[in-house]
Scaffold this motif. Sequence first.
Motif, PDB file in Angstrom:
ATOM      1  N   LEU A  45       1.015  -1.122  -0.168  1.00 39.16           N
ATOM      2  CA  LEU A  45      -0.108  -0.033   0.206  1.00 39.16           C
ATOM      3  C   LEU A  45       0.822   1.178  -0.191  1.00 39.16           C
ATOM      4  CD1 LEU A  45      -2.762  -1.283   2.699  1.00 39.16           C
ATOM      5  CD2 LEU A  45      -2.368  -1.603   0.059  1.00 39.16           C
ATOM      6  N   GLU A  46       2.058   1.234   0.631  1.00 40.33           N
ATOM      7  CA  GLU A  46       2.932   2.171   0.530  1.00 40.33           C
ATOM      8  C   GLU A  46       3.284   2.658  -0.867  1.00 40.33           C
ATOM      9  OE1 GLU A  46       4.694   1.930   5.079  1.00 40.33           O
ATOM     10  OE2 GLU A  46       5.607   0.987   3.511  1.00 40.33           O
ATOM     11  N   MET A  47       3.538   1.569  -1.562  1.00 34.32           N
ATOM     12  CA  MET A  47       4.157   1.674  -3.068  1.00 34.32           C
ATOM     13  C   MET A  47       2.853   2.107  -3.800  1.00 34.32           C
ATOM     14  SD  MET A  47       5.335  -1.067  -5.989  1.00 34.32           S
ATOM     15  CE  MET A  47       3.490  -1.805  -6.231  1.00 34.32           C
ATOM     16  N   ALA A  48       1.570   1.885  -3.411  1.00 35.76           N
ATOM     17  CA  ALA A  48       0.441   2.413  -4.220  1.00 35.76           C
ATOM     18  C   ALA A  48       0.434   3.822  -3.905  1.00 35.76           C
ATOM     19  CB  ALA A  48      -0.677   1.683  -3.578  1.00 35.76           C
ATOM     20  N   LYS A  49       0.701   4.414  -2.732  1.00 36.52           N
ATOM     21  CA  LYS A  49       0.577   5.951  -2.432  1.00 36.52           C
ATOM     22  C   LYS A  49       1.796   6.606  -3.004  1.00 36.52           C
ATOM     23  CE  LYS A  49      -3.145   5.363  -0.075  1.00 36.52           C
ATOM     24  NZ  LYS A  49      -4.493   5.652  -0.422  1.00 36.52           N
ATOM     25  N   ALA A  50       2.867   5.878  -2.968  1.00 36.07           N
ATOM     26  CA  ALA A  50       4.129   6.678  -3.539  1.00 36.07           C
ATOM     27  C   ALA A  50       4.312   6.644  -5.192  1.00 36.07           C
ATOM     28  CB  ALA A  50       5.410   5.756  -3.092  1.00 36.07           C
ATOM     29  N   GLY A  51       3.412   5.800  -5.727  1.00 34.40           N
ATOM     30  CA  GLY A  51       3.302   5.864  -7.222  1.00 34.40           C
ATOM     31  C   GLY A  51       2.303   6.480  -8.004  1.00 34.40           C
ATOM     32  N   GLY A  52       1.180   7.015  -6.960  1.00 35.02           N
ATOM     33  CA  GLY A  52       0.109   7.727  -7.434  1.00 35.02           C
ATOM     34  C   GLY A  52      -1.072   6.462  -7.880  1.00 35.02           C
ATOM     35  N   ALA A  53      -1.130   5.457  -7.425  1.00 33.63           N
ATOM     36  CA  ALA A  53      -1.844   4.395  -7.992  1.00 33.63           C
ATOM     37  C   ALA A  53      -3.426   5.019  -7.484  1.00 33.63           C
ATOM     38  CB  ALA A  53      -1.763   3.105  -7.262  1.00 33.63           C
ATOM     39  N   GLY A  54      -4.245   4.652  -8.320  1.00 31.99           N
ATOM     40  CA  GLY A  54      -5.665   5.116  -8.359  1.00 31.99           C
ATOM     41  C   GLY A  54      -6.442   4.560  -7.162  1.00 31.99           C
ATOM     42  N   LEU A  55      -5.991   3.333  -6.647  1.00 28.89           N
ATOM     43  CA  LEU A  55      -6.735   2.532  -5.797  1.00 28.89           C
ATOM     44  C   LEU A  55      -5.647   1.798  -4.925  1.00 28.89           C
ATOM     45  CD1 LEU A  55      -9.596   1.519  -4.695  1.00 28.89           C
ATOM     46  CD2 LEU A  55      -9.499  -0.042  -6.192  1.00 28.89           C
ATOM     47  N   ALA A  56      -5.539   1.832  -3.701  1.00 29.61           N
ATOM     48  CA  ALA A  56      -4.923   0.691  -2.834  1.00 29.61           C
ATOM     49  C   ALA A  56      -5.712  -0.128  -2.112  1.00 29.61           C
ATOM     50  CB  ALA A  56      -4.194   1.667  -1.895  1.00 29.61           C
ATOM     51  N   VAL A  57      -5.545  -1.447  -2.302  1.00 31.98           N
ATOM     52  CA  VAL A  57      -6.436  -2.471  -1.724  1.00 31.98           C
ATOM     53  C   VAL A  57      -5.678  -3.287  -0.824  1.00 31.98           C
ATOM     54  CG1 VAL A  57      -8.165  -4.462  -2.363  1.00 31.98           C
ATOM     55  CG2 VAL A  57      -7.804  -2.369  -3.926  1.00 31.98           C
ATOM     56  N   GLY A  58      -6.184  -3.361   0.484  1.00 28.65           N
ATOM     57  CA  GLY A  58      -5.719  -4.184   1.230  1.00 28.65           C
ATOM     58  C   GLY A  58      -6.331  -5.555   1.463  1.00 28.65           C
ATOM     59  N   VAL A  59      -5.864  -6.683   1.443  1.00 25.76           N
ATOM     60  CA  VAL A  59      -6.434  -7.969   1.566  1.00 25.76           C
ATOM     61  C   VAL A  59      -6.023  -8.727   2.891  1.00 25.76           C
ATOM     62  CG1 VAL A  59      -6.915  -8.383  -0.823  1.00 25.76           C
ATOM     63  CG2 VAL A  59      -4.756  -9.083  -0.134  1.00 25.76           C
ATOM     64  N   LEU A  60      -6.952  -9.347   3.274  1.00 20.40           N
ATOM     65  CA  LEU A  60      -6.542 -10.110   4.716  1.00 20.40           C
ATOM     66  C   LEU A  60      -6.470 -11.633   4.508  1.00 20.40           C
ATOM     67  CD1 LEU A  60      -9.659  -8.486   6.724  1.00 20.40           C
ATOM     68  CD2 LEU A  60      -7.302  -7.851   6.540  1.00 20.40           C
ATOM     69  N   SER A  61      -5.978 -11.886   3.317  1.00 24.51           N
ATOM     70  CA  SER A  61      -5.443 -13.452   3.204  1.00 24.51           C
ATOM     71  C   SER A  61      -4.111 -13.721   3.458  1.00 24.51           C
ATOM     72  CB  SER A  61      -5.827 -13.815   1.620  1.00 24.51           C
ATOM     73  OG  SER A  61      -5.308 -12.674   0.701  1.00 24.51           O
ATOM     74  N   GLY A  62      -3.411 -12.710   3.840  1.00 25.63           N
ATOM     75  CA  GLY A  62      -2.023 -12.935   4.261  1.00 25.63           C
ATOM     76  C   GLY A  62      -1.573 -12.608   5.509  1.00 25.63           C
ATOM     77  N   THR A  63      -0.309 -11.954   5.898  1.00 26.55           N
ATOM     78  CA  THR A  63      -0.007 -11.641   7.090  1.00 26.55           C
ATOM     79  C   THR A  63      -0.499 -10.287   7.622  1.00 26.55           C
ATOM     80  OG1 THR A  63       2.088 -10.732   6.286  1.00 26.55           O
ATOM     81  CG2 THR A  63       2.195 -12.926   6.591  1.00 26.55           C
ATOM     82  N   GLY A  64      -1.210  -9.535   7.049  1.00 30.84           N
ATOM     83  CA  GLY A  64      -1.458  -8.242   7.396  1.00 30.84           C
ATOM     84  C   GLY A  64      -2.706  -8.364   8.289  1.00 30.84           C
TER      85      GLY A  64
END
Length: 236
Positions: free
Chosen positions: A190-209
Motif C-alpha cells: 500500500l505504501e508503494m501504491a501511495k508513492a506511485g500515485g495508484a488510483g486505488l490501494a486495496v488491502g487484503v486479509l488473506s496474508g500476514t497483514g
Amino acid sequence: MAEIRGILFDKDGTLVDFQQTWYALADLMAMHAADGDRGRADALMVLAGYDYERHRFRADSVFAAGTNADIVALWYAGSDEARRREMTAYFDNFTAEQGALQSVPLPGSRDAIAALHRQGFRLGVATNDSTSGAEKTLLALGVAQMFDAAYGYDAVANPKPAPDTIQAFSDLTGLKAAEIAMVGDNRHDLEMAKAGGAGLAVGVLSGTGTRESLAPLADVVLDSIADLPGYLAASR
C-alpha cells in the motif's frame, strides 16, 4: 475513485497462501544459513519474522515483506559483500524453483483472476520475490497467460515500497498510474501504491497483514481477491 483499468497484485499472501507455501521453504533456508544447527536456525527464523507461538509469519516482517537480499543482509550481517551476493543468488534460485512447486493458491484467487481478465483489466504482479520466482508461480497456478508482466525485486531499480513497479507497469501498458490498482496483504504494498500515485490501494486479509495494519493506508480492505471483481463492478 478513478476508472481502474489495470491491477497489480502482490504474490505471497494475495495470490498464494503465504503460510502454507513458505514455512517449509523458510525453514530450509534458515537451516542452510545455520549450517544445520537446529537451535540457530530457529533463532534465524524468529529474527526474520516467524512467530513460533502463533505458528505464522508476522505482518511486515522481513519474511513477509522483504526480499531475499534483505534476508541475507539480516542473516549474514558479518559477511562481506561477495558472500552476501552469493547467498542472495542461491536463495533466489532456491525460492524460484521450490516456491513455485509448493505454491498453494488462495481460495477463489484463480476464479477472480479469470473474471478480471475477461472484463478487460490489464494484470501484473509486483512482488519482493525474484522475477523468476513470480513467473514460475504464475505458470504453476495456471494463470500466467492472463498477466501482462511479473515484476520481482530484481526487475526494477528500487523494489516495494518504492514506486518503480507502478511506473514500469504504466510504461508497459500505457495506463496512467491513476488507472492502476495495487492489491496486497502488507503495508509495503500500500505504501508503494501511495508513492506511485495508484488510483486505488486495496488491502487484503488473506496474508500476514491485519485490518489494523492495513486500514490506515488502504482505500478499501477486502477479505481476499475473491471479493475484488464484485467490488470493482460495484464501484463503476
